[in-house]
Design an enzyme around this catalytic site. Structure first.
Site, PDB file in Angstrom:
ATOM      1  N   ASP A  98       0.846  -1.193   0.000  1.00 46.59           N
ATOM      2  CA  ASP A  98       0.000   0.000   0.000  1.00 46.59           C
ATOM      3  C   ASP A  98       0.882   1.244   0.000  1.00 46.59           C
ATOM      4  O   ASP A  98       1.421   1.637   1.019  1.00 46.59           O
ATOM      5  CB  ASP A  98      -0.903  -0.019   1.239  1.00 46.59           C
ATOM      6  CG  ASP A  98      -1.802   1.204   1.332  1.00 46.59           C
ATOM      7  OD1 ASP A  98      -1.819   1.997   0.359  1.00 46.59           O
ATOM      8  OD2 ASP A  98      -2.486   1.361   2.360  1.00 46.59           O
ATOM      9  N   GLU A 153      32.003   9.665   2.564  1.00 46.62           N
ATOM     10  CA  GLU A 153      32.706   9.587   3.842  1.00 46.62           C
ATOM     11  C   GLU A 153      31.711   9.944   4.956  1.00 46.62           C
ATOM     12  O   GLU A 153      31.737  11.037   5.505  1.00 46.62           O
ATOM     13  CB  GLU A 153      33.898  10.555   3.870  1.00 46.62           C
ATOM     14  CG  GLU A 153      34.968  10.249   2.829  1.00 46.62           C
ATOM     15  CD  GLU A 153      36.100  11.272   2.847  1.00 46.62           C
ATOM     16  OE1 GLU A 153      36.005  12.265   3.609  1.00 46.62           O
ATOM     17  OE2 GLU A 153      37.070  11.089   2.094  1.00 46.62           O
ATOM     18  N   GLU A 161      29.972  10.360   8.480  1.00 46.22           N
ATOM     19  CA  GLU A 161      30.360  10.483   9.889  1.00 46.22           C
ATOM     20  C   GLU A 161      29.134  10.265  10.768  1.00 46.22           C
ATOM     21  O   GLU A 161      28.004  10.512  10.339  1.00 46.22           O
ATOM     22  CB  GLU A 161      30.978  11.853  10.154  1.00 46.22           C
ATOM     23  CG  GLU A 161      32.257  12.105   9.370  1.00 46.22           C
ATOM     24  CD  GLU A 161      32.731  13.542   9.446  1.00 46.22           C
ATOM     25  OE1 GLU A 161      33.907  13.795   9.115  1.00 46.22           O
ATOM     26  OE2 GLU A 161      31.918  14.430   9.808  1.00 46.22           O
ATOM     27  N   GLU A 220      36.735  10.612  14.813  1.00 50.37           N
ATOM     28  CA  GLU A 220      36.709  11.947  14.228  1.00 50.37           C
ATOM     29  C   GLU A 220      37.051  13.004  15.283  1.00 50.37           C
ATOM     30  O   GLU A 220      37.410  12.694  16.413  1.00 50.37           O
ATOM     31  CB  GLU A 220      35.343  12.229  13.588  1.00 50.37           C
ATOM     32  CG  GLU A 220      35.336  12.063  12.063  1.00 50.37           C
ATOM     33  CD  GLU A 220      36.263  13.042  11.364  1.00 50.37           C
ATOM     34  OE1 GLU A 220      36.608  14.082  11.937  1.00 50.37           O
ATOM     35  OE2 GLU A 220      36.663  12.756  10.217  1.00 50.37           O
ATOM     36  N   GLU A 232      34.147   7.950  11.815  1.00 52.66           N
ATOM     37  CA  GLU A 232      34.019   7.900  10.361  1.00 52.66           C
ATOM     38  C   GLU A 232      34.500   6.546   9.876  1.00 52.66           C
ATOM     39  O   GLU A 232      35.544   6.047  10.317  1.00 52.66           O
ATOM     40  CB  GLU A 232      34.845   9.013   9.698  1.00 52.66           C
ATOM     41  CG  GLU A 232      34.814   8.975   8.165  1.00 52.66           C
ATOM     42  CD  GLU A 232      35.580  10.140   7.549  1.00 52.66           C
ATOM     43  OE1 GLU A 232      35.387  11.279   8.000  1.00 52.66           O
ATOM     44  OE2 GLU A 232      36.396   9.884   6.625  1.00 52.66           O
ATOM     45  N   HIS A 289      31.207  13.941   3.222  1.00 49.91           N
ATOM     46  CA  HIS A 289      31.952  14.382   2.049  1.00 49.91           C
ATOM     47  C   HIS A 289      31.775  13.354   0.948  1.00 49.91           C
ATOM     48  O   HIS A 289      31.880  12.143   1.195  1.00 49.91           O
ATOM     49  CB  HIS A 289      33.433  14.552   2.381  1.00 49.91           C
ATOM     50  CG  HIS A 289      33.680  15.505   3.519  1.00 49.91           C
ATOM     51  ND1 HIS A 289      34.847  15.504   4.244  1.00 49.91           N
ATOM     52  CD2 HIS A 289      32.905  16.472   4.058  1.00 49.91           C
ATOM     53  CE1 HIS A 289      34.788  16.442   5.161  1.00 49.91           C
ATOM     54  NE2 HIS A 289      33.610  17.042   5.079  1.00 49.91           N
ATOM     55  N   ARG A 318      40.361  23.230   3.125  1.00 49.23           N
ATOM     56  CA  ARG A 318      39.058  22.604   3.304  1.00 49.23           C
ATOM     57  C   ARG A 318      37.966  23.599   3.689  1.00 49.23           C
ATOM     58  O   ARG A 318      36.911  23.202   4.160  1.00 49.23           O
ATOM     59  CB  ARG A 318      39.172  21.504   4.370  1.00 49.23           C
ATOM     60  CG  ARG A 318      39.961  20.293   3.897  1.00 49.23           C
ATOM     61  CD  ARG A 318      40.288  19.352   5.057  1.00 49.23           C
ATOM     62  NE  ARG A 318      40.701  18.037   4.598  1.00 49.23           N
ATOM     63  CZ  ARG A 318      41.908  17.749   4.140  1.00 49.23           C
ATOM     64  NH1 ARG A 318      42.831  18.704   4.066  1.00 49.23           N
ATOM     65  NH2 ARG A 318      42.208  16.525   3.755  1.00 49.23           N
ATOM     66  N   GLU A 360      35.708  16.622  -4.561  1.00 48.36           N
ATOM     67  CA  GLU A 360      35.081  16.255  -3.293  1.00 48.36           C
ATOM     68  C   GLU A 360      34.098  17.350  -2.882  1.00 48.36           C
ATOM     69  O   GLU A 360      34.503  18.477  -2.584  1.00 48.36           O
ATOM     70  CB  GLU A 360      36.152  16.084  -2.210  1.00 48.36           C
ATOM     71  CG  GLU A 360      35.580  15.795  -0.828  1.00 48.36           C
ATOM     72  CD  GLU A 360      36.639  15.897   0.261  1.00 48.36           C
ATOM     73  OE1 GLU A 360      36.449  15.299   1.329  1.00 48.36           O
ATOM     74  OE2 GLU A 360      37.664  16.603   0.039  1.00 48.36           O
ATOM     75  N   ARG A 395      32.042  18.863  -0.176  1.00 40.61           N
ATOM     76  CA  ARG A 395      32.208  18.760   1.272  1.00 40.61           C
ATOM     77  C   ARG A 395      30.969  19.190   2.060  1.00 40.61           C
ATOM     78  O   ARG A 395      30.954  19.102   3.278  1.00 40.61           O
ATOM     79  CB  ARG A 395      33.407  19.615   1.713  1.00 40.61           C
ATOM     80  CG  ARG A 395      34.733  19.123   1.145  1.00 40.61           C
ATOM     81  CD  ARG A 395      35.890  20.000   1.582  1.00 40.61           C
ATOM     82  NE  ARG A 395      35.985  20.142   3.025  1.00 40.61           N
ATOM     83  CZ  ARG A 395      36.506  19.233   3.850  1.00 40.61           C
ATOM     84  NH1 ARG A 395      36.971  18.097   3.360  1.00 40.61           N
ATOM     85  NH2 ARG A 395      36.550  19.455   5.151  1.00 40.61           N
TER      86      ARG A 395
END
Length: 451
Positions: free
Chosen positions: A57, A137, A139, A194, A201, A250, A322, A340, A342
């Site tokens: 359903d 990646e 976390e 982390e 992670e 990431h 970063r 990447e 982030r």
């Protein structure tokens, strides 16, 4: 005796069910918000599931259909078969199959199925001559439970980034999670504590986009189930504790050509990035405000996206720091050239998030967008005037702004499709409106157990 209609892959699964002594099959799919759903059937019904599908359903699933158009069918994807690495108290063995959702009124794939939304993005890339690879990646935090088994925000350990025991008390828990993932054929590449206390992670190998999204859904389920065996609560809530680092996801992205070459690599470029890679990157930057609604889809997501906690908020890219939205990681070999993103966090629906990112990048290629220069300074240290000088904008500061940006972006709305975009905007607008009339304890009540 098996049906003549079954594929060889389905027949192989039937053989494995028998060899592994599987008792029950969980036919899994996701709702629009990314919450995994499943229908459990006895293993004896596996052939029927492959041959005819299993009906359910759809009106009971968030964002699917109205009550008058409720019949849906699950079609298991045999490539997703995996035995679950835990048993219940009766020692029953269960396995999982991820399913595609079929609209029984048309016999066609249901456009509100998030997995179909991602398949559409993959199909678009294929038509342009590309295969999309993605590597996440994710976390998460591990918290203690109280005497009634409810989640708290008391961290399980006091470890920090890459700490070893005795501070990293969750090392054994991570080990059990990794063993469980490996039993489900994950190739785990790394795991570590982390930055924040109780934060972890675990990285698994990249794969094609659809398999990666399936893996993210599976990963979250395995982490939470095995944590529970240790009387811990694992949460993928982006920011469960104020004033410390939040949890991100990431996401590494690359395109490969039909002959197996990395379309993102260029030996002649200073950074090793091809024009195609830079156009793809420019597309993500162009659509970043709208993407945020999909990649960072909760009110709590924007408590993570603030300066000072290593989370990107500035729409720029870099090869050396970063603080930017997108980073170009170092690549040891040409095949590893990638970008990447982030800003995504692990509360997102991975099917929708990857679909939106892919469409944004492909739009950059098709529109021949110019990629801005990389920013090699720490953007966190820029004042507003310097950000204006560099032409650096910021992500939306809350979910409401992100949803407004999404509604104004035709490319990302089209990426989600008419059904999903309408239901998604409706759900997220309501969520933000609820938040506006509540206090911060609402966030804990709503997200801590959910993610």
């Amino acid at each position: 005796m098996t049906s003549e209609n079954l594929s060889s892959e389905a027949e192989d699964v039937l053989d494995e069910i028998e060899e592994q002594g599987v008792d029950f099959l969980r036919l899994q799919f996701s709702d629009i918000l990314g919450t995994p759903k499943n229908v459990s059937i006895p293993a004896e019904q596996a052939e029927k599931a492959f041959d005819e599908g299993i009906y359910f359903d759809g009106s009971s699933i968030n964002g699917f259909v109205r009550i008058q158009e409720s019949d849906m069918r699950l079609e298991p994807d045999p490539s997703t078969f995996a035995v679950l690495p835990w048993r219940n108290s009766e020692k029953v063995t269960s396995a999982r199959l991820i399913c595609d959702v079929i609209d029984t009124s048309t016999g066609e794939p249901f456009p509100g199925d998030p997995r179909r939304v991602l398949q559409n993005a993959v199909d678009r890339a294929n038509e342009m001559g590309y295969t999309v690879n993605a590597g996440p990646e994710p976390e998460f935090f591990l918290f203690e439970e109280d005497e009634d088994g409810n989640a708290t925000t008391t961290t399980h350990d006091s470890g920090g980034y890459f700490d070893l025991a005795p501070k990293d008390l969750a090392q054994d828990v991570r080990g059990d999670i990794i063993y469980g993932l490996q039993e489900m054929d994950f190739e785990v590449e790394a795991s570590h504590h982390e930055v924040a206390e109780g934060q972890h992670e675990i990285d698994f190998k990249y794969d094609d986009a659809l398999t990666t999204a399936d893996n993210i859904v599976t990963f979250r389920s395995v982490v939470r189930a095995i944590a529970a065996q240790h009387d811990l609560h694992a949460t993928f809530m982006p920011k469960p504790i104020p004033r410390i680092n939040g949890s991100g996801m990431h996401t590494h992205l690359s395109l490969f050509t039909e002959d197996g070459e990395n379309a993102f690599h260029d030996d002649d470029d200073e950074l090793g990035l091809s024009p195609t890679a830079k156009q793809f990157l420019a597309g993500i930057l162009e659509h970043a405000p709208a993407l945020a609604a999909v990649t960072n889809p909760t009110v709590n997501s924007y408590k993570r996206l603030v300066p000072g906690y290593e989370a990107p908020v500035y729409v720029a890219w870099s090869d050396v720091n970063r603080s930017a939205l997108i980073r170009k990681p170092a690549a040891r070999v040409p095949a590893a050239s990638r970008i990447e993103a982030r800003f995504p966090d692990p509360s997102c629906n991975p099917y929708l998030a990857l679909a939106a990112l892919i469409h944004a990048g492909l739009d950059g290629i098709e529109s021949d967008l110019d990629c801005p220069d990389p920013v090699r300074e720490n953007i966190y240290e820029f004042d507003e005037a310097k950000r204006e000088e560099y032409g650096i904008e910021t992500l939306p500061s809350n979910l409401g702004e992100a949803v407004d940006a999404l509604e104004a972006d035709e490319v990302i709305m089209d990426a989600l499709g008419e059904h999903v975009s309408e239901k998604f905007v409706e759900a997220k607008s309501q969520e933000f409106e609820e938040y506006l009339v509540e206090v911060s304890e609402w966030e804990i009540d709503r997200y801590l157990e959910k993610f």
